[in-house]
Scaffold this active site. Structure first.
Site, PDB file in Angstrom:
ATOM      1  CB  SER A   1      26.187 -10.551 -49.451  1.00 20.75           C
ATOM      2  OG  SER A   1      27.472 -11.117 -49.498  1.00 20.75           O
TER       3      SER A   1
HETATM    4  N1  SAH Z   1      28.867 -15.516 -49.774  1.00 22.82           N
HETATM    5  C1  SAH Z   1      28.718 -15.453 -48.327  1.00 22.82           C
HETATM    6  C2  SAH Z   1      29.213 -14.148 -47.730  1.00 22.82           C
HETATM    7  C3  SAH Z   1      30.658 -14.014 -47.899  1.00 22.82           C
HETATM    8  S1  SAH Z   1      31.515 -13.001 -46.750  1.00 22.82           S
HETATM    9  C4  SAH Z   1      27.291 -15.703 -47.903  1.00 22.82           C
HETATM   10  O1  SAH Z   1      26.424 -15.876 -48.761  1.00 22.82           O
HETATM   11  O2  SAH Z   1      27.049 -15.773 -46.692  1.00 22.82           O
HETATM   12  C5  SAH Z   1      33.109 -13.326 -47.439  1.00 22.82           C
HETATM   13  C6  SAH Z   1      33.684 -14.647 -47.046  1.00 22.82           C
HETATM   14  O3  SAH Z   1      34.880 -14.828 -47.800  1.00 22.82           O
HETATM   15  C7  SAH Z   1      34.098 -14.739 -45.583  1.00 22.82           C
HETATM   16  O4  SAH Z   1      33.490 -15.825 -44.983  1.00 22.82           O
HETATM   17  C8  SAH Z   1      35.609 -14.876 -45.648  1.00 22.82           C
HETATM   18  O5  SAH Z   1      36.150 -15.682 -44.603  1.00 22.82           O
HETATM   19  C9  SAH Z   1      35.807 -15.530 -46.999  1.00 22.82           C
HETATM   20  N2  SAH Z   1      37.136 -15.370 -47.588  1.00 22.82           N
HETATM   21  C10 SAH Z   1      37.959 -14.296 -47.557  1.00 22.82           C
HETATM   22  N3  SAH Z   1      39.099 -14.539 -48.219  1.00 22.82           N
HETATM   23  C11 SAH Z   1      39.016 -15.820 -48.689  1.00 22.82           C
HETATM   24  C12 SAH Z   1      39.899 -16.677 -49.432  1.00 22.82           C
HETATM   25  N4  SAH Z   1      41.109 -16.280 -49.830  1.00 22.82           N
HETATM   26  N5  SAH Z   1      39.474 -17.926 -49.737  1.00 22.82           N
HETATM   27  C13 SAH Z   1      38.256 -18.361 -49.333  1.00 22.82           C
HETATM   28  N6  SAH Z   1      37.384 -17.608 -48.621  1.00 22.82           N
HETATM   29  C14 SAH Z   1      37.765 -16.354 -48.293  1.00 22.82           C
END
Ligand code: SAH
Length: 218
Positions: free
Chosen positions: A65
């Site tokens: 992000s």
């Molecule tokens: N917080 C992260 C960025 C997140 S991007 C950072 O600091 O880098 C969003 C992430 O959520 C992705 O890696 C995606 O694979 C994950 N995601 C999406 N749906 C999800 C679910 N149901 N359970 C766990 N992770 C999930």
């Protein structure tokens, strides 16, 4: 030594200024943003971009992000040193690292094995020992994980599942991007009160979608 690893001090100063100008004012949050080395969480090819205020691509088609959004969401959580925090969407592990400096323990869940394993190794190597990374589905948190003082969702949900809200302790706060997978979503902050849930819409954001189930691809 690889000089590309060393962020330019001017860049880090600009980074702080940008966060402040955009309205982040909590000193502990600003200090943490200063201390957590974002260059270690981005793709090695993007290290020179690590202190720009933008989201960057990581493995599995996901993103780390934008720093302002990480700082803003963290500030909105009003973390305390004794808090246990749940993050859904580990990605690179950057948001988890930021949270971990301001609370007691972070449980972070990721549906891609490649990302979960990568983040776990990276966090361990950097010395973030109060974070547990779990391969799993944020729509289906294991009952054994207990309840949480704070919950942060870092992938866009079409709506906040009732089941997730039920995992908040009384007085707890949840923050999540809510809205359609394509298009603009709104950050929503929910506080669990004595008689129910108070919901407030904050700012418009863009996140990758939250998808159900552990990813079948690596
Ligand atoms: N917080 C992260 C960025 C997140 S991007 C950072 O600091 O880098 C969003 C992430 O959520 C992705 O890696 C995606 O694979 C994950 N995601 C999406 N749906 C999800 C679910 N149901 N359970 C766990 N992770 C999930």
């Amino acid at each position: 030594m690889n000089m590309a690893l060393k962020p330019d001090p001017t860049e880090k100063m600009m980074f702080q200024l940008t966060l402040r100008r955009r309205g982040v004012s909590d000193q502990a949050v600003l200090r943490t943003m200063e201390e957590v080395p974002r260059e270690m969480f981005v793709d090695p090819r993007d290290r020179n971009e690590a202190y720009r205020d933008s989201a960057l691509a990581i493995a599995c088609g996901q993103t780390i992000s934008q720093p302002f959004v990480v700082a803003y969401m963290t500030e909105q959580l009003q973390l305390q040193k004794d808090h246990r925090v749940l993050e859904i969407g580990t990605g690179s592990g950057y948001q988890a690292a930021v949270l971990s400096r301001l609370c007691k323990q972070v449980l972070t869940i990721e549906r891609y094995r490649t990302l979960a394993d990568g983040a776990r190794k990276r966090l361990e190597k950097l010395g973030y020992y109060n974070i547990e990374v779990l391969l799993g589905d944020g729509f289906d948190i294991p009952a054994g994980a207990g309840d949480f003082d704070r919950i942060i969702v870092t992938a866009a949900m079409e709506q906040i599942p009732e089941k997730l809200l039920e995992r908040l302790d009384p007085g707890g706060i949840l923050i999540a991007p809510v809205g359609p997978h394509q298009g603009t979503q709104t950050l929503v902050r929910v506080v669990r009160t004595e008689n129910g849930f108070d919901r407030k819409e904050l700012v418009d954001v863009r996140f990758v979608p939250a998808l159900p189930g552990i990813a079948r691809e690596l």
